[in-house]
Structures are given as C-alpha cells and as structure tokens.
Design an enzyme around this catalytic site. Structure first.
Site, short mmCIF file in Angstrom:
data_model
loop_
_atom_site.label_atom_id
_atom_site.label_comp_id
_atom_site.label_asym_id
_atom_site.label_seq_id
_atom_site.Cartn_x
_atom_site.Cartn_y
_atom_site.Cartn_z
N PHE A 76 0.81 -1.21 0.00
CA PHE A 76 0.00 0.00 0.00
C PHE A 76 0.85 1.27 0.00
O PHE A 76 0.39 2.32 -0.45
CB PHE A 76 -0.91 0.05 1.25
N ALA A 78 2.42 4.48 -0.32
CA ALA A 78 2.54 5.42 -1.44
C ALA A 78 2.06 6.79 -0.99
O ALA A 78 1.26 6.91 -0.05
CB ALA A 78 1.72 4.95 -2.64
N TYR A 144 1.37 11.34 -10.12
CA TYR A 144 0.85 10.30 -9.23
C TYR A 144 0.42 9.08 -10.04
O TYR A 144 0.85 7.94 -9.78
CB TYR A 144 -0.31 10.82 -8.40
N LYS A 148 2.33 5.16 -10.40
CA LYS A 148 1.67 3.88 -10.17
C LYS A 148 1.72 2.98 -11.41
O LYS A 148 1.94 1.76 -11.31
CB LYS A 148 0.21 4.11 -9.76
N LEU A 193 -13.74 13.73 -0.82
CA LEU A 193 -14.96 14.52 -0.81
C LEU A 193 -15.86 14.21 0.38
O LEU A 193 -16.30 15.15 1.07
CB LEU A 193 -15.74 14.28 -2.11
N ARG A 224 -18.40 10.13 -9.77
CA ARG A 224 -17.35 9.19 -9.41
C ARG A 224 -17.96 7.90 -8.88
O ARG A 224 -19.12 7.85 -8.47
CB ARG A 224 -16.42 9.80 -8.34
N ASP A 288 -9.85 17.44 -14.39
CA ASP A 288 -10.89 16.63 -13.75
C ASP A 288 -11.84 16.07 -14.81
O ASP A 288 -12.60 16.83 -15.43
CB ASP A 288 -11.70 17.47 -12.76
#
Length: 338
Positions: A76, A78, A144, A148, A193, A224, A288
């Site tokens: 995990f 990161a 980012y 990954k 959010l 989302r 976005d």
C-alpha cells in the site's frame, strides 16, 4: 491459515482495514510503515507487528525477510496527493516507484513471488469510454498516476523474468469506515470529498467547494464511483488467495459500477446527518474528468469479488459514525492494547 504476510503502508486508511481483515483470517501480519501519513493506533490487533521504517531501506527490508520468511507482500505504501505530485514529482517517483523496486529486489532474493499492489484508476487518465474496463488505454495525466503505472509495468516485467505473481488492483474512490467505528479515515490534509463534506457540517472547515457545475452529467457536477473501504479490504484478501494458490497475474478495477455525483454526495450527507452542508460553487479544476465509473466485471470473473455496499448512504453513515465518535475523526489513544 498459516501464511506470513508483509503489508507495507498497513497503518494507513485502506491498509489498516485490510490488515485487520487479514489478521482476523488467522494470517500472521507484519506491517512496515513510515507513519508519515499512517497511524500506529490504527493497527488495533495486538498480534500484528508494526515496524516503523521505509520500504526503500534495503537493509531493513532484508532483515524483515530473514526474520519472517514472508509468503507474500501486500503493498500500500505510497503518496497519493495528485496536486502535490504535480508540484513535487520527484517525491512521488522516489517513494511510489523507486522504493518498490527495492522491495521487489529483496523479494526476488528470498524467493517470495506473490505481490498484491495498490494501484489506482488514475492510471487511465481521461477515459475514452465509461464505464471503464481494463481494456481502456492507460494514459495518466499526472505524476501520481504515472508513478503507479510504472510499478504495474515493473511487475509485469518481473513476472516474465522471474515468475512473480502479482495483482494490480485499480481503486476508484475509497470511502467509508469500519462498521464498528474502531478505525476510519484520517488524512492530513483531508482531500477526499465525503469526509470534507462532513467536516463542513461539523465546522472543522468553513465550507465545501464544488469544482464545476457545467459537466455533461445529469446535475452538472462530476460523477465518481465510490467503493467502501471494507470491500477494498475484501478484494485484497481474495487477490492474496488467488496468488497463493498459484493463480496467474491479474489486473482489475475495484469499484461498484455505480456513479454518484458531487451534488448527490452532498444530498446524502444532509440526509444522514440532518444538517445543511455549507457549499460554494467554483470553476472546474484542470484535468478533472466529468465521469469516472468502473466496470468491475473482471474482478468478479477472476477473484469472485463483488462490492457488497453500493448504496452511497451506507458509506456516508459509516463515515459519519466515525466522524462523530469520541475520536473526532482521529484514532483513539487506547485501542491497540499495548
């Protein structure tokens, strides 16, 4: 179960929920976390060993492998702030890409060949088609996401070179907290959010800002796919089982397949809390996408995994229970029992 598993970043939000689940299944768990964003007291099972240190510290990782003879690694650890990755990309490439190489080198040295990787839907960038399948081109738009994706490529090369079995789990929007309220979501700064909307309700922030109301969506705000953290933990356990049984490498999306808009999140928080959310509306943020929703079919086919919590109000309720508990959004000081 008798496996011994190394979990890097296991004191963080998703990591701590997964550690708790894996430990409950009888696995021996060792957590390696630098505690920059993780919390020691999120490791609530006293049988879980926490080692404070860096994934990129080869000597430390080597000593852990000598001591424990790990059967698998769940990774995990990161940094995850997209905006920061743009302003400080080397920090992200060092921690998110270079450090896992050290971990993989030690795994190869000790013959450990099962690796579950916390990836992200950010590897897709702006999708060509929604819902997003694994066939969607991976074209990340920030460091980012690129940091990954590079690890996904590295894992694939290691699979070809020395038989590494790996699972790349591409999360959508992690949300919610443990049903019993013992561990939850505690970031600093908080950018997600749902907790930010709740922080506006509790007065921890003045208001929540909505970025963009002119998207091509039913109410004009971004949509989302919100996935409960407990479902994410379950997927990691299933991926681990798949690899430990000799399963082939897998890359899959983790989402509900249900899209929820920003305005719908605000409405759900108001319904659950009975309070009005102070909101301001601003322009879109650059980069976005209007809609990011997973097609989770492949995870069902390969791992037998299906999200069990698809109602956004259930995710909000679990998060609100955490936010309004004695912890006030922070991990308690007496839960680890040490």
């Amino acid at each position: 179960m008798s496996e011994t598993i190394l979990v890097t970043g296991g004191a963080g939000y998703i990591g701590s929920h997964t550690v708790r689940m894996l430990a409950s299944q009888g696995r021996k768990i060792v957590v390696l976390d630098n505690l920059v964003y993780g919390h020691e007291l999120a490791i609530i099972d006293p049988q879980v060993e926490l080692v404070v240190g860096e994934v990129g510290d080869a000597e430390l990782v080597r000593e852990l492998f000598k001591k424990h003879s790990f059967d698998a690694v769940v990774h995990f650890a990161a940094y995850t702030y997209v905006g920061e990755s743009v302003t400080d990309p080397l920090k992200y490439y060092q921690n998110n890409t270079a450090a896992p190489i050290v971990l993989l080198q030690v795994m190869q040295e000790f013959g450990c060949k099962s690796f579950v990787f916390s990836s992200t839907c950010a590897t897709y960038g702006v999708p060509e088609v929604v819902p997003i399948t694994e066939a969607n081109p991976q074209n990340p738009i920030n460091p980012y996401g690129r940091s990954k994706l590079m690890v996904e490529w590295i894992l694939q090369d290691c699979g070809h070179a020395w038989g590494l079995r790996y699972a790349c789990l591409r999360y959508f929007n992690a949300s919610g907290c443990s049903p019993d309220g013992r561990i939850g979501e505690d970031h600093n700064p908080e950018t997600h959010l749902i907790p930010r909307v709740m922080m506006a309700v509790t007065g921890e922030i003045e208001k929540v800002e909505v970025f963009g109301t002119d998207y091509d969506t039913p109410d004009g705000t971004c949509i989302r796919d919100y996935i409960h953290v407990e479902d994410l933990a379950d997927a990691h356990g299933r991926a681990l089982d798949h690899l430990m049984k000799g399963g082939n490498p897998v890359k899959c999306n983790l989402g509900t397949g249900v899209g929820v808009s920003v305005k719908e999140i605000i409405a759900a928080v108001e319904e659950v809390t009975g309070k009005t959310v102070p909101v301001t509306f601003g322009p879109r943020r650059p980069g976005d996408p209007g809609m990011l929703v997973a097609d989770p079919t492949h995870a069902k086919e390969v791992l037998g995994w299906v999200a069990q919590r698809k109602d956004i109000r259930d995710m909000v309720r679990s998060a609100w229970a955490w936010m309004t508990s004695e912890r006030q959004g922070r991990y308690p000081e007496n839960t680890r029992g040490r």
